[in-house]
Design an enzyme around this catalytic site. Structure first.
Site, PDB file in Angstrom:
ATOM      1  N   SER A   1       0.847  -1.195   0.000  1.00 16.57           N
ATOM      2  CA  SER A   1       0.000   0.000   0.000  1.00 16.57           C
ATOM      3  C   SER A   1       0.877   1.237   0.000  1.00 16.57           C
ATOM      4  O   SER A   1       1.962   1.240   0.588  1.00 16.57           O
ATOM      5  CB  SER A   1      -0.871   0.010   1.262  1.00 16.57           C
TER       6      SER A   1
ATOM      7  N   TYR B   1      -0.845  -0.602  10.473  1.00 11.62           N
ATOM      8  CA  TYR B   1      -1.013  -1.033   9.084  1.00 11.62           C
ATOM      9  C   TYR B   1       0.109  -0.464   8.206  1.00 11.62           C
ATOM     10  O   TYR B   1       0.702  -1.188   7.398  1.00 11.62           O
ATOM     11  CB  TYR B   1      -2.381  -0.566   8.585  1.00 11.62           C
TER      12      TYR B   1
HETATM   13  P1  NAP Z   1     -10.596  -7.547   2.719  1.00 12.17           P
HETATM   14  O1  NAP Z   1     -11.735  -7.365   1.793  1.00 12.17           O
HETATM   15  O2  NAP Z   1     -10.759  -7.256   4.161  1.00 12.17           O
HETATM   16  O3  NAP Z   1     -10.043  -9.047   2.515  1.00 12.17           O
HETATM   17  C1  NAP Z   1      -8.984  -9.504   3.278  1.00 12.17           C
HETATM   18  C2  NAP Z   1      -8.739 -10.945   2.938  1.00 12.17           C
HETATM   19  O4  NAP Z   1      -7.619 -11.397   3.729  1.00 12.17           O
HETATM   20  C3  NAP Z   1      -9.921 -11.853   3.296  1.00 12.17           C
HETATM   21  O5  NAP Z   1     -10.013 -12.886   2.360  1.00 12.17           O
HETATM   22  C4  NAP Z   1      -9.502 -12.400   4.648  1.00 12.17           C
HETATM   23  O6  NAP Z   1     -10.089 -13.647   4.969  1.00 12.17           O
HETATM   24  C5  NAP Z   1      -8.012 -12.564   4.393  1.00 12.17           C
HETATM   25  N1  NAP Z   1      -7.270 -12.786   5.630  1.00 12.17           N
HETATM   26  C6  NAP Z   1      -7.194 -12.013   6.729  1.00 12.17           C
HETATM   27  N2  NAP Z   1      -6.448 -12.612   7.674  1.00 12.17           N
HETATM   28  C7  NAP Z   1      -6.051 -13.796   7.151  1.00 12.17           C
HETATM   29  C8  NAP Z   1      -5.289 -14.869   7.630  1.00 12.17           C
HETATM   30  N3  NAP Z   1      -4.773 -14.878   8.883  1.00 12.17           N
HETATM   31  N4  NAP Z   1      -5.043 -15.934   6.821  1.00 12.17           N
HETATM   32  C9  NAP Z   1      -5.566 -15.955   5.573  1.00 12.17           C
HETATM   33  N5  NAP Z   1      -6.344 -14.990   5.072  1.00 12.17           N
HETATM   34  C10 NAP Z   1      -6.575 -13.923   5.858  1.00 12.17           C
HETATM   35  O7  NAP Z   1      -9.357  -6.643   2.276  1.00 12.17           O
HETATM   36  P2  NAP Z   1      -8.842  -6.158   0.840  1.00 12.17           P
HETATM   37  O8  NAP Z   1      -9.106  -4.713   0.742  1.00 12.17           O
HETATM   38  O9  NAP Z   1      -9.301  -7.079  -0.225  1.00 12.17           O
HETATM   39  O10 NAP Z   1      -7.272  -6.336   1.072  1.00 12.17           O
HETATM   40  C11 NAP Z   1      -6.475  -7.293   0.381  1.00 12.17           C
HETATM   41  C12 NAP Z   1      -5.035  -6.828   0.437  1.00 12.17           C
HETATM   42  O11 NAP Z   1      -4.932  -5.563  -0.247  1.00 12.17           O
HETATM   43  C13 NAP Z   1      -4.537  -6.576   1.852  1.00 12.17           C
HETATM   44  O12 NAP Z   1      -3.203  -7.000   1.963  1.00 12.17           O
HETATM   45  C14 NAP Z   1      -4.616  -5.073   1.989  1.00 12.17           C
HETATM   46  O13 NAP Z   1      -3.710  -4.583   2.948  1.00 12.17           O
HETATM   47  C15 NAP Z   1      -4.262  -4.643   0.585  1.00 12.17           C
HETATM   48  N6  NAP Z   1      -4.670  -3.291   0.236  1.00 12.17           N
HETATM   49  C16 NAP Z   1      -5.972  -2.941   0.248  1.00 12.17           C
HETATM   50  C17 NAP Z   1      -6.322  -1.647  -0.109  1.00 12.17           C
HETATM   51  C18 NAP Z   1      -7.751  -1.202  -0.128  1.00 12.17           C
HETATM   52  O14 NAP Z   1      -7.992   0.015  -0.328  1.00 12.17           O
HETATM   53  N7  NAP Z   1      -8.738  -2.092   0.029  1.00 12.17           N
HETATM   54  C19 NAP Z   1      -5.345  -0.712  -0.468  1.00 12.17           C
HETATM   55  C20 NAP Z   1      -4.009  -1.101  -0.454  1.00 12.17           C
HETATM   56  C21 NAP Z   1      -3.685  -2.400  -0.105  1.00 12.17           C
HETATM   57  P3  NAP Z   1     -11.437 -13.763   5.878  1.00 12.17           P
HETATM   58  O15 NAP Z   1     -12.596 -13.576   4.946  1.00 12.17           O
HETATM   59  O16 NAP Z   1     -11.344 -15.139   6.455  1.00 12.17           O
HETATM   60  O17 NAP Z   1     -11.368 -12.679   6.921  1.00 12.17           O
END
Ligand code: NAP
Length: 241
Positions: free
Chosen positions: A140, A164
Protein backbone atom coordinates in the site's frame (compact mmCIF):
# COMPACT_ATOMS: atom_id res chain seq x y z
CA UNK A 1 1.88 -25.73 -23.14
CA UNK A 2 2.10 -26.36 -19.38
CA UNK A 3 -0.41 -24.35 -17.42
CA UNK A 4 0.67 -21.68 -14.98
CA UNK A 5 -0.15 -22.39 -11.33
CA UNK A 6 -0.85 -19.50 -8.95
CA UNK A 7 -1.61 -19.29 -5.25
CA UNK A 8 -3.44 -16.26 -3.88
CA UNK A 9 -3.77 -15.87 -0.10
CA UNK A 10 -6.91 -14.30 1.36
CA UNK A 11 -8.67 -15.12 -1.90
CA UNK A 12 -12.22 -15.59 -0.64
CA UNK A 13 -13.18 -11.91 -0.80
CA UNK A 14 -12.04 -8.42 -1.76
CA UNK A 15 -8.95 -7.81 -3.87
CA UNK A 16 -7.62 -11.38 -3.48
CA UNK A 17 -10.85 -12.82 -4.87
CA UNK A 18 -10.69 -10.45 -7.84
CA UNK A 19 -6.97 -11.10 -8.45
CA UNK A 20 -7.88 -14.80 -8.57
CA UNK A 21 -10.72 -14.14 -11.02
CA UNK A 22 -8.58 -12.01 -13.34
CA UNK A 23 -5.69 -14.51 -13.33
CA UNK A 24 -8.07 -17.42 -13.96
CA UNK A 25 -9.75 -15.47 -16.78
CA UNK A 26 -6.30 -15.29 -18.41
CA UNK A 27 -5.99 -19.07 -18.22
CA UNK A 28 -3.90 -19.32 -15.05
CA UNK A 29 -4.87 -22.20 -12.76
CA UNK A 30 -5.52 -20.46 -9.44
CA UNK A 31 -5.32 -22.11 -6.04
CA UNK A 32 -7.44 -19.80 -3.88
CA UNK A 33 -6.27 -19.70 -0.28
CA UNK A 34 -8.78 -19.04 2.50
CA UNK A 35 -8.44 -19.48 6.24
CA UNK A 36 -12.06 -20.56 6.45
CA UNK A 37 -12.56 -23.56 4.13
CA UNK A 38 -16.30 -22.91 3.74
CA UNK A 39 -15.75 -19.30 2.67
CA UNK A 40 -13.02 -20.51 0.32
CA UNK A 41 -15.24 -23.18 -1.22
CA UNK A 42 -18.03 -20.67 -1.75
CA UNK A 43 -15.78 -18.33 -3.75
CA UNK A 44 -14.36 -21.23 -5.74
CA UNK A 45 -17.83 -22.60 -6.51
CA UNK A 46 -18.93 -19.22 -7.89
CA UNK A 47 -15.92 -19.05 -10.21
CA UNK A 48 -16.13 -22.70 -11.25
CA UNK A 49 -19.75 -22.05 -12.27
CA UNK A 50 -18.31 -19.43 -14.65
CA UNK A 51 -15.93 -22.03 -16.09
CA UNK A 52 -12.83 -20.57 -14.46
CA UNK A 53 -9.87 -22.86 -13.57
CA UNK A 54 -9.77 -22.48 -9.78
CA UNK A 55 -9.54 -24.67 -6.71
CA UNK A 56 -9.50 -23.93 -3.01
CA UNK A 57 -7.01 -24.57 -0.26
CA UNK A 58 -7.21 -23.95 3.47
CA UNK A 59 -4.52 -21.44 4.41
CA UNK A 60 -4.30 -19.27 7.50
CA UNK A 61 -1.19 -17.12 7.16
CA UNK A 62 -0.87 -16.81 10.95
CA UNK A 63 -0.60 -20.57 11.45
CA UNK A 64 2.70 -22.31 10.72
CA UNK A 65 0.94 -25.70 10.55
CA UNK A 66 -1.71 -24.41 8.15
CA UNK A 67 0.88 -22.86 5.82
CA UNK A 68 3.10 -25.98 5.86
CA UNK A 69 0.07 -28.21 5.16
CA UNK A 70 -0.94 -25.95 2.27
CA UNK A 71 2.58 -26.06 0.78
CA UNK A 72 2.63 -29.87 1.04
CA UNK A 73 -0.82 -30.02 -0.55
CA UNK A 74 0.14 -27.75 -3.48
CA UNK A 75 3.24 -29.88 -4.02
CA UNK A 76 1.09 -33.02 -4.03
CA UNK A 77 -1.47 -31.51 -6.43
CA UNK A 78 0.85 -29.62 -8.80
CA UNK A 79 4.50 -30.32 -7.96
CA UNK A 80 5.44 -26.65 -8.23
CA UNK A 81 4.19 -23.07 -7.99
CA UNK A 82 4.63 -20.35 -10.62
CA UNK A 83 2.94 -17.36 -8.98
CA UNK A 84 2.52 -16.46 -5.32
CA UNK A 85 0.32 -13.49 -4.44
CA UNK A 86 0.69 -12.55 -0.77
CA UNK A 87 -2.62 -10.74 -0.51
CA UNK A 88 -4.09 -11.70 2.88
CA UNK A 89 -4.08 -8.67 5.14
CA UNK A 90 -5.85 -6.80 7.91
CA UNK A 91 -6.20 -3.15 8.88
CA UNK A 92 -7.39 -2.73 12.46
CA UNK A 93 -6.13 0.64 13.62
CA UNK A 94 -8.29 3.39 12.19
CA UNK A 95 -7.15 5.61 15.09
CA UNK A 96 -4.25 7.96 15.83
CA UNK A 97 -0.98 6.29 16.94
CA UNK A 98 -1.61 7.34 20.56
CA UNK A 99 -4.76 5.19 20.59
CA UNK A 100 -3.21 2.15 18.90
CA UNK A 101 -3.14 -0.83 21.24
CA UNK A 102 -0.18 -3.20 21.52
CA UNK A 103 -2.58 -6.04 20.77
CA UNK A 104 -3.71 -4.45 17.48
CA UNK A 105 -0.09 -3.73 16.52
CA UNK A 106 0.95 -7.33 17.19
CA UNK A 107 -2.03 -8.79 15.33
CA UNK A 108 -1.42 -6.57 12.31
CA UNK A 109 2.28 -7.42 12.10
CA UNK A 110 1.55 -11.12 12.64
CA UNK A 111 -0.80 -11.25 9.64
CA UNK A 112 0.64 -8.68 7.24
CA UNK A 113 4.37 -9.20 7.86
CA UNK A 114 5.06 -12.52 9.58
CA UNK A 115 2.25 -14.15 7.60
CA UNK A 116 3.59 -13.02 4.23
CA UNK A 117 7.11 -14.08 5.23
CA UNK A 118 5.88 -17.46 6.50
CA UNK A 119 4.03 -18.16 3.23
CA UNK A 120 6.94 -16.97 1.07
CA UNK A 121 9.41 -19.15 2.95
CA UNK A 122 7.18 -22.24 2.86
CA UNK A 123 6.43 -21.93 -0.87
CA UNK A 124 9.91 -20.90 -2.02
CA UNK A 125 11.02 -24.48 -2.75
CA UNK A 126 7.96 -24.88 -5.02
CA UNK A 127 8.58 -21.53 -6.72
CA UNK A 128 12.15 -22.60 -7.39
CA UNK A 129 10.75 -25.52 -9.40
CA UNK A 130 9.03 -23.03 -11.71
CA UNK A 131 10.69 -21.81 -14.90
CA UNK A 132 9.53 -18.24 -14.20
CA UNK A 133 8.45 -17.72 -10.61
CA UNK A 134 6.69 -14.51 -9.59
CA UNK A 135 6.02 -13.27 -6.07
CA UNK A 136 3.68 -10.32 -5.59
CA UNK A 137 3.33 -8.74 -2.17
CA UNK A 138 0.13 -6.73 -2.00
CA UNK A 139 1.30 -3.55 -0.33
CA UNK A 140 0.00 0.00 0.00
CA UNK A 141 1.09 3.56 -0.61
CA UNK A 142 0.33 4.06 3.10
CA UNK A 143 3.40 1.87 3.71
CA UNK A 144 5.71 4.30 1.90
CA UNK A 145 8.21 6.00 4.23
CA UNK A 146 8.67 8.71 1.60
CA UNK A 147 4.95 9.50 1.43
CA UNK A 148 4.52 9.41 5.22
CA UNK A 149 7.48 11.74 5.74
CA UNK A 150 6.18 14.25 3.19
CA UNK A 151 4.36 17.07 5.01
CA UNK A 152 2.53 17.90 1.78
CA UNK A 153 1.28 14.36 1.19
CA UNK A 154 -2.42 14.23 0.49
CA UNK A 155 -2.97 10.85 2.13
CA UNK A 156 -6.38 11.18 3.73
CA UNK A 157 -5.60 8.77 6.56
CA UNK A 158 -2.44 10.50 7.73
CA UNK A 159 -1.89 10.07 11.47
CA UNK A 160 -4.01 6.94 11.45
CA UNK A 161 -3.11 3.34 10.69
CA UNK A 162 0.39 3.29 12.19
CA UNK A 163 0.26 -0.50 12.62
CA UNK A 164 -1.01 -1.03 9.08
CA UNK A 165 1.47 1.46 7.57
CA UNK A 166 4.39 -0.10 9.47
CA UNK A 167 3.30 -3.55 8.34
CA UNK A 168 3.32 -2.54 4.68
CA UNK A 169 6.71 -0.80 5.04
CA UNK A 170 8.06 -4.06 6.52
CA UNK A 171 6.39 -6.05 3.74
CA UNK A 172 8.20 -3.85 1.22
CA UNK A 173 11.47 -4.75 2.96
CA UNK A 174 10.57 -8.42 2.53
CA UNK A 175 10.11 -7.69 -1.18
CA UNK A 176 13.54 -6.07 -1.46
CA UNK A 177 15.37 -8.81 0.44
CA UNK A 178 13.82 -11.71 -1.45
CA UNK A 179 14.26 -9.90 -4.79
CA UNK A 180 17.97 -9.43 -4.04
CA UNK A 181 18.33 -13.00 -2.83
CA UNK A 182 16.60 -14.45 -5.89
CA UNK A 183 18.27 -12.32 -8.57
CA UNK A 184 19.45 -14.55 -11.37
CA UNK A 185 17.04 -17.38 -10.50
CA UNK A 186 14.25 -16.15 -12.78
CA UNK A 187 12.03 -15.49 -9.77
CA UNK A 188 10.83 -11.88 -9.66
CA UNK A 189 9.60 -10.32 -6.43
CA UNK A 190 7.67 -7.04 -6.39
CA UNK A 191 5.26 -5.09 -4.23
CA UNK A 192 1.99 -3.99 -5.82
CA UNK A 193 -0.15 -1.15 -4.50
CA UNK A 194 -3.81 -1.59 -5.48
CA UNK A 195 -4.83 1.97 -4.59
CA UNK A 196 -7.76 2.88 -2.32
CA UNK A 197 -10.19 0.13 -3.26
CA UNK A 198 -13.77 -0.39 -2.05
CA UNK A 199 -13.67 -3.56 0.05
CA UNK A 200 -14.74 -4.71 3.51
CA UNK A 201 -11.35 -3.48 4.79
CA UNK A 202 -12.44 0.17 4.47
CA UNK A 203 -16.21 -0.44 4.66
CA UNK A 204 -16.38 0.09 0.93
CA UNK A 205 -15.28 3.72 1.11
CA UNK A 206 -12.45 3.13 -1.38
CA UNK A 207 -12.60 5.08 -4.62
CA UNK A 208 -11.51 2.21 -6.88
CA UNK A 209 -13.46 -0.89 -7.80
CA UNK A 210 -11.94 -4.29 -7.00
CA UNK A 211 -11.53 -4.79 -10.77
CA UNK A 212 -9.27 -1.71 -10.79
CA UNK A 213 -7.53 -2.58 -7.50
CA UNK A 214 -6.59 -6.05 -8.72
CA UNK A 215 -4.94 -4.80 -11.91
CA UNK A 216 -1.47 -4.02 -10.58
CA UNK A 217 -1.06 -7.28 -8.59
CA UNK A 218 -2.23 -9.20 -11.67
CA UNK A 219 0.17 -7.34 -13.96
CA UNK A 220 3.08 -8.07 -11.60
CA UNK A 221 2.04 -11.73 -11.36
CA UNK A 222 2.25 -12.02 -15.14
CA UNK A 223 5.45 -10.01 -15.72
CA UNK A 224 7.45 -11.07 -18.77
CA UNK A 225 11.00 -12.35 -18.30
CA UNK A 226 12.45 -8.90 -18.98
CA UNK A 227 10.18 -7.29 -16.37
CA UNK A 228 11.41 -5.62 -13.18
CA UNK A 229 12.17 -7.20 -9.81
CA UNK A 230 12.62 -5.59 -6.40
CA UNK A 231 10.26 -2.68 -7.05
CA UNK A 232 7.00 -1.25 -5.77
CA UNK A 233 4.38 -0.35 -8.35
CA UNK A 234 0.86 1.00 -8.72
CA UNK A 235 -1.30 1.51 -11.81
CA UNK A 236 0.62 4.73 -12.35
CA UNK A 237 4.04 3.04 -12.46
CA UNK A 238 6.91 2.84 -9.96
CA UNK A 239 6.08 4.13 -6.48
CA UNK A 240 8.43 5.57 -3.83
CA UNK A 241 9.58 3.25 -1.00
P1 NAP B 1 -10.60 -7.55 2.72
O1 NAP B 1 -11.73 -7.37 1.79
O2 NAP B 1 -10.76 -7.26 4.16
O3 NAP B 1 -10.04 -9.05 2.52
C1 NAP B 1 -8.98 -9.50 3.28
C2 NAP B 1 -8.74 -10.94 2.94
O4 NAP B 1 -7.62 -11.40 3.73
C3 NAP B 1 -9.92 -11.85 3.30
O5 NAP B 1 -10.01 -12.89 2.36
C4 NAP B 1 -9.50 -12.40 4.65
O6 NAP B 1 -10.09 -13.65 4.97
C5 NAP B 1 -8.01 -12.56 4.39
N1 NAP B 1 -7.27 -12.79 5.63
C6 NAP B 1 -7.19 -12.01 6.73
N2 NAP B 1 -6.45 -12.61 7.67
C7 NAP B 1 -6.05 -13.80 7.15
C8 NAP B 1 -5.29 -14.87 7.63
N3 NAP B 1 -4.77 -14.88 8.88
N4 NAP B 1 -5.04 -15.93 6.82
C9 NAP B 1 -5.57 -15.95 5.57
N5 NAP B 1 -6.34 -14.99 5.07
C10 NAP B 1 -6.58 -13.92 5.86
O7 NAP B 1 -9.36 -6.64 2.28
P2 NAP B 1 -8.84 -6.16 0.84
O8 NAP B 1 -9.11 -4.71 0.74
O9 NAP B 1 -9.30 -7.08 -0.23
O10 NAP B 1 -7.27 -6.34 1.07
C11 NAP B 1 -6.48 -7.29 0.38
C12 NAP B 1 -5.04 -6.83 0.44
O11 NAP B 1 -4.93 -5.56 -0.25
C13 NAP B 1 -4.54 -6.58 1.85
O12 NAP B 1 -3.20 -7.00 1.96
C14 NAP B 1 -4.62 -5.07 1.99
O13 NAP B 1 -3.71 -4.58 2.95
C15 NAP B 1 -4.26 -4.64 0.59
N6 NAP B 1 -4.67 -3.29 0.24
C16 NAP B 1 -5.97 -2.94 0.25
C17 NAP B 1 -6.32 -1.65 -0.11
C18 NAP B 1 -7.75 -1.20 -0.13
O14 NAP B 1 -7.99 0.02 -0.33
N7 NAP B 1 -8.74 -2.09 0.03
C19 NAP B 1 -5.35 -0.71 -0.47
C20 NAP B 1 -4.01 -1.10 -0.45
C21 NAP B 1 -3.68 -2.40 -0.11
P3 NAP B 1 -11.44 -13.76 5.88
O15 NAP B 1 -12.60 -13.58 4.95
O16 NAP B 1 -11.34 -15.14 6.45
O17 NAP B 1 -11.37 -12.68 6.92
Amino acid sequence: MTETIALVTGANRGIGREVSRQLAAKGVHVVMGARDPQRGEKAVAEFKAQGLPVESIELDVTSQASVENAAAEVERRHGRLDILVNNAGIALDWVPASELTVDALEKTLETNVVGAFRVTKAFLPLLKKSKRGRIVNVSSRIGSLTVNADPNSSLAVRNQLLAYSASKAALNMITIHFANLLKGTGIKVNSGNPGFTATDMNRHTGTKTVEQGARTPVRLALLPDDGPTGGVFSDEGPEPW
